[in-house]
Write an enzyme that holds these catalytic residues in place. Structure first.
Site, PDB file in Angstrom:
ATOM      1  N   ASP A 153     -83.911  17.634  22.748  1.00 26.36           N
ATOM      2  CA  ASP A 153     -83.849  16.484  21.865  1.00 26.36           C
ATOM      3  C   ASP A 153     -85.218  15.853  21.635  1.00 26.36           C
ATOM      4  O   ASP A 153     -85.337  14.962  20.794  1.00 26.36           O
ATOM      5  CB  ASP A 153     -82.893  15.425  22.446  1.00 26.36           C
ATOM      6  CG  ASP A 153     -81.922  14.908  21.415  1.00 26.36           C
ATOM      7  OD1 ASP A 153     -81.686  15.620  20.423  1.00 26.36           O
ATOM      8  OD2 ASP A 153     -81.400  13.790  21.592  1.00 26.36           O
ATOM      9  N   ASP A 173     -69.150  10.252  27.852  1.00 26.87           N
ATOM     10  CA  ASP A 173     -68.319  11.246  28.529  1.00 26.87           C
ATOM     11  C   ASP A 173     -66.922  10.702  28.830  1.00 26.87           C
ATOM     12  O   ASP A 173     -65.917  11.378  28.576  1.00 26.87           O
ATOM     13  CB  ASP A 173     -69.020  11.713  29.813  1.00 26.87           C
ATOM     14  CG  ASP A 173     -69.578  10.552  30.618  1.00 26.87           C
ATOM     15  OD1 ASP A 173     -69.337   9.390  30.241  1.00 26.87           O
ATOM     16  OD2 ASP A 173     -70.265  10.797  31.631  1.00 26.87           O
TER      17      ASP A 173
END
Length: 1173
Positions: free
Chosen positions: A440, A876
């Protein structure tokens, strides 16, 4: 100027040829795909074969960024879309050539090309930019002869370098590469055996018989259904025709026996006596053959319940403590302290909340379970020869593995490289694996480190397979202190281990030297560019005194600009503003095993008996542009989901953090046992526990977190399944796409006691006919799970038709076998996945570039319903909650040998900031639509309580803070929370404490944790409750009320310590943080209060020892829990930052003055006038 060339019949997509690029005069070559790729597959046995057009209809291929069309052999580019142009700048290793030379070599007979150019090309592209392909020379290149050997083009007979027979002309089924002359020599021998499998060659007349054209088709006994049978209608239904003419013919037992050189009955090629011996002897020595059907129907998994001798007392104690708490709180409310009503009221409110919080935490622990797997059944069912799969090719589904990293400074490339190496060496069919690294940060350091990793993997992976190495992380393996010779029997192990260890040391040096190498290289190229600019200025007669502005770029090793982030950030090349990049470091492997060669000057180890193939490895850096919300890790994961769907489309996905490596090479197989067992089609993910390395032996800050992973998660496994914790989890791809399970249960009435079973993928009655059965992927149960019309696909998944076409394929490949299907379950035939995967082409990678663009998710449901969910720093938990809310269930897989291992921050400040991030995400969940109060009826009642507790637990910190200050206030004032320490109060207090200890002992008994782990968890519960959790509540409220955005720094991952360094040096480092102020203040206030209370009582005319003992007991309880925090402040040599004392002292003084102002001393009581002796 874009030049359009005619499209050949073998290429559905023509990549244009353009002139331009750097300098304007360099001509860039276009790539023409030599492989016909219809959507995802050109294999005649693939679900997408025999399909003339794309899913969009006609002959057009539409994506988010461009459109290709064919009309009478002439390619046209519509003006309303951006044209994709794959440009390859000329390099020293790649010189321009004519357009006629741009086509890959292709066999005249239509065979697929042998060489894959995709693995040597970086593809870039993004917003308002063309998609470019840049050919580079990576460090994992091999000599040309070795490449040819690896690709199977050269004869493998010693001393021969002729071209080997290819395709249907291969003389032996074992796949041994041999040229025509060597083949003739082998036939001339008396035995006429194949040098590879030592079996006699077939007769030449048999090879040229009339049945020869059908032999290859019959080798693939039961291929995937064609797309003609899988009609992608408006409901995205998969229609399986039972009497379709496209179905394979009935199995020819005679031909199969001939080709496998078997005989009828027990003892043939499939039922060998030496493997399945032990049958019951009958008359005349006849032995009954084994029951293969019964052997394959054995369950892959088994649920092991906790012993009733432990669980029954555990539940009974929960009831007893709940009743005791009820009576205790009732007594406390009915007996107030009239001398200190405010003190009594504060304590009552806190105790009521603590009882409520304990109940929320304890109720989901009523049904803990354990699970075990049987890997031998998995091998028998999916990797053994049978009637539908005579060659025994692997019928396991594919798995795409995601590894995420963002900053090479905080996440060392060596740590990431070791994780990648453990993935490439995992024990799973090579052709079914694909590894994707998401960078990223777009760093060249990470890119070149991955190239070095791919090169070293050619040595490390065969070494692991040959000698059964565990763990398959080289840093962990070579760093372990146990005897490495244990259970090793091969004589060449020590010699080869020494060679590989030396190679790994050199690999580490290369990785560690990459930052300096990149810097020096970039400085040299930039200086060269500056000299060229000055020379050009002199030629043009410019002012030499004028300072030139030369762009300081980051350069790749082949002399080209790095398309990602530059070290001095520039426009289009900064951390948050760069193009999308895709590089296939390792191309997809062949479907057949490829054995290596003997050890020589180029090969360190003997791999003649080892499969040397490597899984596909892809570097991905999604596009980032200013003005777009990239959604941190969740956005990176969704980009990988789309990229992998186009490039490999594995029906299952495993995600790992860059510091979590595979410790058990069989972990993937154990996880797949749950997915492929009966009822596995309802499982959305399999979560593995997190295990950590590099933690101090005392586990001062409860980094192992064993109470959560071994107690809470096991208990949730007995309900609807464990939560998703961000790493070490195998997902079902269609669950990530937001689809509902095939079956679900709704819970109605009080506590969900009334259950209603739902069949969400039921056959379409209107379309049901005699010859076909509609198997819709989606449900029409309600709006949330309604059918997806074809017109809604762009709104949900984006404009990529290739991505949309991959969805039914992933759903089909993730199905259970037909023999395991039950009500509402659509199965797939055995052997349907034992087909080779097609290679990549330029058009496919160009399409993958478009789906990682920064604007692709605009006006879609990515991050809202599809993929990882946005809007929380704990994406998550939210992602797992959404799946459970649709009716899916999850599984907790605890393996005998740890599946994965990672690192955790052992420094106090880093640990507190990690807990702060988790708690802030929980507060966000509480104030969002993901609060379990709004859960659907498909979620079980106790599962809903568990998710509700996730959002509630940070608010307990408010009451913890008050309760930790109450003992000090009691000692300062001489009052207590009760009027007097009566017998009733002490009995209740003793009963509540004893039941809590007994519950802890039983939890230790059924979970396997230790008492030390339980006590460390209790201590850090109070440390976090007085430091990180209150700050999380404050930040969450600011975000909800004032809209203040929350930003967090990435947790640093520590690399392995060098020889001689202290492994736990980071434990003693003291880093100042505002989170330390409140715990230090509480400690100082309680210590001062104990001193004041003792002195007052000792010099009092009428000492009240009962109140003193009560206050001192609770203050001591607070200080015992905060002891690890105090020890962490001392550091190694007892040095504490001065700011810690300054802030704590100021707060203590302010609190004392405030107390004096609120309740000033009267000055008339004798006990206040005491003097020290």
């Amino acid at each position: 100027m874009v030049q359009m060339a005619s499209s050949s019949s073998t290429s559905p997509v023509k990549i244009t040829v353009s002139s331009g690029g750097k300098g304007g005069g360099i001509r860039n070559m276009g790539l023409t795909s030599p492989i016909r790729r219809s959507s995802l597959s050109n294999n005649p046995n693939s679900p997408l074969s025999n399909r003339g057009n794309r899913a969009s209809g006609g002959g057009n291929r539409t994506s988010s960024g461009g459109r290709y069309s064919k009309d009478d052999g002439i390619e046209q580019v519509t003006s309303e879309f951006v044209t994709y142009t794959v440009q390859i700048p000329p390099t020293p290793d790649h010189q321009p050539m004519s357009v006629s030379q741009t086509r890959l070599s292709q066999d005249p007979n239509g065979e697929k090309p042998d060489k894959n150019y995709i693995a040597g090309t970086i593809f870039t592209g993004g917003f308002n930019s063309v998609t470019r392909g840049h050919v580079v020379s990576t460090s994992n290149d091999q000599p040309q002869a070795l490449k040819s050997m690896a690709m199977g083009m050269v004869c493998r007979m010693k001393g021969c370098d002729e071209e080997a027979l290819q395709g249907s002309r291969m003389p032996c089924e074992c796949g041994f590469k041999i040229c025509r002359e060597c083949y003739s020599d082998c036939l001339g021998n008396v035995e006429g055996q194949c040098p590879g499998c030592k079996e006699p060659y077939k007769d030449v007349n048999d090879e040229e018989s009339d049945d020869e054209p059908n032999s290859e088709a019959e080798d693939q006994a039961l291929p995937l259904r064609s797309m003609a049978e899988f009609k992608l209608d408006k409901r995205l239904s998969i229609v399986q025709s039972i009497k379709s003419p496209h179905n394979p013919p009935d199995f020819d037992h005679t031909r199969w026996l001939f080709e496998t050189k078997g005989t009828y009955g027990y003892g043939n090629a499939v039922w060998p006596r030496n493997e399945f011996g032990g049958g019951v002897s009958g008359i005349n020595g006849f032995e009954y053959p084994p029951d293969f059907g019964e052997r394959c129907r054995r369950p892959l998994t088994r649920k092991v319940y906790v012993s009733a001798a432990i669980l029954s007392p555990y539940r009974l104690l929960m009831v007893i403590r709940l009743v005791a708490l009820g009576f205790f709180l009732t007594w406390r409310i009915r007996h107030p302290n009239h001398d200190a009503m405010w003190l009594w009221a504060m304590s009552i409110v806190c105790e009521l909340w603590f009882a409520f919080s304990w109940l929320l935490d304890q109720l989901p622990k009523l049904c803990p379970v354990n699970r075990v797997t049987d890997l031998s059944v998995l091998k028998d069912r999916f990797e053994s020869p049978n009637l539908r799969n005579p060659k025994g090719r692997s019928d396991l589904p594919g798995i795409d593995i995601f590894v995420s990293t963002a900053d090479p400074e905080k996440e060392p490339p060596l740590v990431t490289s070791n994780t990648i190496l453990s993935i490439l060496a995992v024990d799973y069919p090579v052709e079914k694996l694909a590894c994707y690294l998401s960078d990223d940060g777009g760093s060249l350091l990470t890119f070149e480190a991955l190239a070095e990793t791919a090169s070293f993997a050619r040595i490390w992976v065969p070494f692991c397979r040959k000698h059964g190495i565990e763990p398959r992380n080289p840093e962990a393996y070579f760093g372990q202190k146990r005897d490495f010779l244990k259970n090793k029997v091969r004589l060449d192990f020590v010699r080869e281990r020494r060679k590989v260890k030396r190679e790994y040391d050199e690999f580490k040096v290369r990785i560690n030297s990459l930052p300096e190498s990149i810097r020096r290289r970039s400085d040299a190229y930039n200086a060269h560019e500056e000299l060229r600019a000055k020379k050009k200025q002199m030629e043009l007669g410019g002012n030499l005194a004028e300072q030139l502005k030369v762009l300081k770029a980051t350069w790749m090793s082949d002399g080209a600009h790095w398309p990602g982030t530059w070290s001095p950030g520039k426009t289009d090349h900064s951390r948050g503003d760069h193009a999308g990049i895709i590089q296939a470091m390792l191309a997809p492997p062949n479907s057949e095993p490829m054995m290596g060669t003997e050890a020589d000057g180029e090969n360190l180890i003997d791999t003649t008996e080892v499969d040397i193939r490597l899984p596909m490895l892809v570097y991905v850096s999604r596009e980032k542009r200013q003005g777009y919300d990239h959604n941190k890790k969740a956005g990176a994961m969704n980009a990988l989901v789309r990229t992998s769907a186009i490039m490999s489309n594995g029906p299952f996905v495993l995600n790992l953090d860059c510091d979590h490596y595979i410790y058990n090479s069989l972990a993937l197989r154990e996880g797949m046992c749950f997915m492929l067992d009966r009822g596995g089609d309802r499982i959305c993910y399999v979560q593995f526990p997190q295990r950590f390395e590099g933690i101090d032996p005392n586990d001062r800050y409860a980094n192992h977190n064993t109470v959560f992973f071994d107690v809470s998660m096991r208990a949730l496994d007995g309900l609807q399944g464990p939560m998703y914790v961000g790493t070490g989890c195998i997902f079902r791809r269609i669950a990530l796409y937001g689809f509902s399970p095939p079956r679900a249960t709704e819970h109605h009435g009080w506590f969900g006691r009334n259950k209603m079973k739902l069949l969400l993928r039921k056959p379409n009655v209107e379309k049901k006919q005699v010859d076909e059965i509609a198997l819709p992927i989606l449900s029409d149960h309600n709006d949330d799970d309604g059918d997806i019309e074809s017109l809604l696909l762009p709104r949900r998944f984006g404009n990529s038709t290739t991505l949309a076409a991959s969805i039914p394929v992933a759903e089909y490949q993730g199905r259970l076998l037909q023999e395991l299907q039950g009500k509402g379950c659509q199965g797939r035939p055995a052997g349907s996945l034992a087909v080779p995967r097609e290679p990549l082409d330029a058009a496919t990678v160009a399409e993958a570039i478009t789906v990682i663009s920064c604007f692709y998710e605009d006006k879609t449901e990515w991050g809202q319903r599809v993929g990882w969910i946005y809007g929380s720093v704990t994406e998550d938990v939210v992602t797992g909650y959404r799946m459970h809310n649709r009716g899916w269930r999850s599984i907790y897989c605890v393996t005998k040998r740890d599946a994965f291992r990672g690192t955790a921050p052992i420094n106090l400040t880093d640990r507190l900031h990690q807990v702060l991030r988790w708690a802030t995400g929980s507060v966000e969940i509480f104030f969002s639509q993901n609060n379990a109060l709004f859960a659907s009826r498909r979620m079980k009642f106790l599962q809903r309580i568990a998710y509700f507790n996730v959002g509630m637990y940070p608010f307990t910190s408010i009451f913890i803070l008050v309760y930790c200050v109450l003992p000090a206030v009691s000692l300062f004032t001489g009052q207590f929370i009760v009027q007097s320490l009566s017998v009733t109060f002490l009995v209740f207090l003793l009963l509540i404490t004893v039941t809590l200890c007994l519950l802890a002992i039983l939890e230790i008994k059924w979970s396997g944790i230790t008492l030390h782990d339980w006590w460390r968890n209790e201590q850090f519960w109070l440390i976090g409750g007085t430091s990180a959790h209150p700050a999380a509540v404050l930040q969450g409220l600011l975000k909800v009320i004032a809209g203040v955005d929350i930003s967090f720094t990435l947790t640093s991952k520590s690399a392995s310590p060098e020889d001689g360094d202290d492994e736990f040096a980071d434990l003693y480092v003291v880093k100042w943080s505002f989170l330390m102020v409140m715990p230090i203040t509480i400690m100082m206030v309680n210590m001062m209060a104990i001193a004041v209370g003792v002195a007052r009582t000792m010099y009092s005319t009428f000492p009240q020892w009962s109140k003193l003992l009560g206050g001192v007991f609770f203050s001591f309880w607070v200080l015992c829990h905060l002891y690890p925090f105090a020890k962490g402040l001392m550091g190694r040599r007892g040095k504490v930052p001065t700011i810690v004392f300054v802030w704590s002292g100021l707060l203590s003084i302010v609190i004392s003055l405030l107390w004096v102002y609120i309740s000033p001393p009267s000055g008339k009581q004798d006990y206040m006038k005491f003097s020290f002796p």
